[in-house]
Design a protein around this motif. Structure first.
Motif, mmCIF file in Angstrom:
data_model
loop_
_atom_site.group_PDB
_atom_site.id
_atom_site.type_symbol
_atom_site.label_atom_id
_atom_site.label_comp_id
_atom_site.label_asym_id
_atom_site.label_seq_id
_atom_site.Cartn_x
_atom_site.Cartn_y
_atom_site.Cartn_z
ATOM 1 N N UNK A 161 9.415 10.207 -4.882
ATOM 2 C CA UNK A 161 8.465 10.449 -4.243
ATOM 3 C C UNK A 161 7.256 9.466 -3.954
ATOM 4 N N UNK A 162 6.561 9.220 -3.004
ATOM 5 C CA UNK A 162 5.659 8.295 -2.769
ATOM 6 C C UNK A 162 4.151 8.623 -3.321
ATOM 7 N N UNK A 163 3.692 9.944 -3.178
ATOM 8 C CA UNK A 163 2.476 10.291 -3.367
ATOM 9 C C UNK A 163 2.387 11.082 -4.648
ATOM 10 N N UNK A 164 3.164 10.952 -5.736
ATOM 11 C CA UNK A 164 3.013 11.763 -6.794
ATOM 12 C C UNK A 164 4.031 11.005 -7.872
ATOM 13 N N UNK B 43 11.095 5.150 -8.532
ATOM 14 C CA UNK B 43 9.698 5.303 -7.942
ATOM 15 C C UNK B 43 8.883 4.106 -8.208
ATOM 16 N N UNK B 44 8.807 3.697 -9.471
ATOM 17 C CA UNK B 44 8.026 2.586 -9.829
ATOM 18 C C UNK B 44 8.165 1.282 -9.198
ATOM 19 N N UNK B 45 9.458 1.030 -8.766
ATOM 20 C CA UNK B 45 10.053 -0.186 -8.064
ATOM 21 C C UNK B 45 9.302 -0.399 -6.602
ATOM 22 N N UNK B 46 8.603 0.855 -6.169
ATOM 23 C CA UNK B 46 7.990 0.530 -4.719
ATOM 24 C C UNK B 46 6.733 0.179 -5.126
ATOM 25 N N UNK B 47 5.889 0.931 -5.969
ATOM 26 C CA UNK B 47 4.576 0.511 -6.426
ATOM 27 C C UNK B 47 4.460 -1.035 -6.594
ATOM 28 N N UNK C 183 18.658 3.610 3.018
ATOM 29 C CA UNK C 183 17.869 2.763 4.100
ATOM 30 C C UNK C 183 16.672 3.507 4.535
ATOM 31 N N UNK C 184 16.889 4.923 4.735
ATOM 32 C CA UNK C 184 15.386 5.753 5.264
ATOM 33 C C UNK C 184 14.724 5.807 3.931
ATOM 34 N N UNK C 185 15.059 6.133 2.913
ATOM 35 C CA UNK C 185 14.378 6.227 1.643
ATOM 36 C C UNK C 185 13.520 4.977 1.287
ATOM 37 N N UNK C 186 13.936 3.748 1.618
ATOM 38 C CA UNK C 186 13.257 2.793 1.399
ATOM 39 C C UNK C 186 12.267 2.306 2.274
ATOM 40 N N UNK C 187 12.568 2.475 3.597
ATOM 41 C CA UNK C 187 11.526 2.239 4.522
ATOM 42 C C UNK C 187 10.339 3.473 4.395
ATOM 43 N N UNK C 188 10.710 4.550 4.126
ATOM 44 C CA UNK C 188 9.622 5.494 4.015
ATOM 45 C C UNK C 188 8.790 5.312 3.025
ATOM 46 N N UNK D 102 4.840 4.055 2.865
ATOM 47 C CA UNK D 102 3.868 4.747 2.613
ATOM 48 C C UNK D 102 2.853 3.885 1.609
ATOM 49 N N UNK D 103 3.491 2.840 0.750
ATOM 50 C CA UNK D 103 2.739 2.228 0.240
ATOM 51 C C UNK D 103 2.277 0.898 0.684
ATOM 52 N N UNK D 104 2.123 1.032 2.089
ATOM 53 C CA UNK D 104 1.159 0.089 2.718
ATOM 54 C C UNK D 104 1.855 -1.358 2.880
ATOM 55 N N UNK D 105 3.105 -1.169 3.134
ATOM 56 C CA UNK D 105 3.441 -2.663 3.292
ATOM 57 C C UNK D 105 4.215 -2.645 4.647
ATOM 58 N N UNK D 106 3.480 -1.790 5.542
ATOM 59 C CA UNK D 106 3.885 -2.215 7.176
ATOM 60 C C UNK D 106 3.961 -3.313 7.783
#
Ligand SMILES: NC(=O)c1ccc[n+]([C@@H]2O[C@H](COP(=O)([O-])OP(=O)(O)OC[C@H]3O[C@@H](n4cnc5c(N)ncnc54)[C@H](O)[C@@H]3O)[C@@H](O)[C@H]2O)c1
Ligand SMILES: C[C@@H](O)[C@H](N)C(=O)O
Length: 373
Positions: free
Chosen positions: A227-230, A241-245, A353-358, A362-366
């Motif tokens: 999840x992105x926001x929890x 989850x932590x890897x994306x942060x 792929x969709x998971x990683x993009x999403x 979310x974490x602002x790496x647009x």
């Protein structure tokens, strides 16, 4: 009436009642205070625990963890804000407190649970309170209390009040002697964590209450949820989850599992939708009461490769936590969820792929995503 006499009377009624399948008309009774009660169970209970034209009145226990707030949002969109009560033993953040009904509820307090169900005319419960795999190993007595005694409380309240009860199980309900690639719904289950043992117990008790008392018990074995926001609550799959942060904050991530550790995973939107879908499925579609559900399966190395496509400077290093690694090595690598797909039409939306993009969006790496593309 003395307790022993009540027990005898309940038992004798159970023995005399006409047997429909193997179900009897007596539910387990809690002897609390001076007015113990026997609540008869409607033999046709599966058809409806509330008027089909009404929305269910929902209680979510342990609702302030990784999954509960998202579930409340989804259910409130469907059933109306005031029909979904979120509960926990923690203090809710402002935005959660103001987004709909919230109450304090300790799963270990049976009487309080019963009051909540009665006072709010609850018809459905999503029982999310639990200690997850890694924190459970760090505090076995507490995990045993919350995950097993708490489970008994919610089962009894649900059976006494004809509730539809959802309890999540997990890939952690399997162990090193289970077939791991893939793991089917029905196979040997000898988990090596208190978390896994308590979840096998929940599966078996829920199914037992279903067959014995007609409880409308429904259970999904979730993979690791991303999840992105929890924030996750202390599990073995938390790295995913932590890897994306960390990828978006510093471009670096230290992973506590080995690069080759393959585990089943799912994006939170798929998980919550699966949960609602199985709860809304007509009973006749459910050939079982406990289903595997899955979306994808990957290793830290494969996840890092996918992140690299968006964040070219990303670096992953490994510092293995032996407790988490041992747990992961005993869990399924791939999950066979063909029964869920066949019986009630389960279908996931998010692959890797969709998971990683999403998650990265979310974490602002647009900007990084845009640059990389
Ligand atoms: N997140 C996942 O990857 C995952 C995977 C498989 C299954 N599940 C299951 O889904 C459910 C929800 O998971 P989660 O990730 O949100 O868990 P979490 O650890 O993030 O949250 C659990 C919540 O339970 C609460 N709790 C603890 N003791 C309690 C008590 N005595 N009374 C009431 N509440 C209490 C905690 O305060 C916490 O908010 C759990 O049952 C878990 O086993 C989760
Ligand atoms: C898999 C799941 O049950 C949880 N995320 C854990 O790792 O403990």
């Amino acid at each position: 009436m003395p307790v022993v006499r009540m027990l005898r009377q309940a038992l004798s009624q159970a023995m005399q009642s006409p047997c429909c399948g193997c179900r009897t008309s007596v539910v387990p009774v809690r002897f609390l205070g001076v007015s113990p009660r026997q609540v008869p169970v409607d033999a046709n209970f599966h058809s409806a625990s509330f008027s089909e034209t009404d929305h269910p009145r929902v209680l979510i226990t342990g609702g302030l963890g990784q999954l509960g707030v998202g579930l409340a949002n989804l259910l409130r969109k469907r059933f109306g804000k005031d029909n979904v009560i979120l509960s926990d033993i923690r203090k809710p953040p402002d935005h959660v407190f103001h987004s709909g009904p919230f109450i304090y509820s300790d799963i270990l307090d049976y009487k309080n649970l019963r009051e909540i169900v009665v006072n709010n005319r609850i018809t459905w419960v999503f029982h999310y309170s639990a200690l997850l795999s890694a924190v459970g190993e760090a505090n076995v007595p507490l995990a045993r209390a919350v995950n097993i005694t708490g489970l008994h409380n919610i089962l009894d309240v649900a059976a006494e009040h004809n509730l539809r009860l959802f309890i999540p199980s997990t890939i952690g309900a399997f162990g090193p002697t289970s077939p791991r690639n893939p793991t089917p719904d029905l196979c040997i289950q000898r988990p090596r964590t208190i978390y896994g043992v308590s979840k096998v117990h929940a599966e078996l008790m829920g199914e037992y209450y279903h067959h014995r008392y007609g409880l409308d018990f429904r259970c999904l074995r979730y993979p690791g949820i991303i999840s992105a926001d929890s924030q996750p609550g202390g599990g073995t799959t938390d790295y995913a989850v932590q890897i994306f942060h960390d990828a978006t904050k510093s471009g670096k991530f230290e992973c506590n599992l080995k690069a080759s550790t393959r585990l089943p995973m799912m994006y939170i939107d798929d998980c919550l939708r699966a949960t609602l879908e199985v709860m809304e499925a007509p009973a006749e579609r459910l050939s079982m009461r406990t289903y595997n559900v899955n979306a994808m399966s990957f290793t830290p190395e494969e996840l890092a490769q996918e992140v690299l496509k968006h964040v070219p400077e990303f670096q992953i290093t490994y510092h293995v936590d032996p407790v988490r690694q041992a747990i992961a090595d005993s869990w399924p690598m791939n999950f066979d969820d063909s029964n869920a797909r066949k019986d009630w039409g389960w279908k996931h939306d998010f692959d890797l792929p969709e998971l990683v993009t999403t998650m990265l969006n979310f974490h602002g790496s647009d900007t990084r995503v845009a640059q990389a593309n």
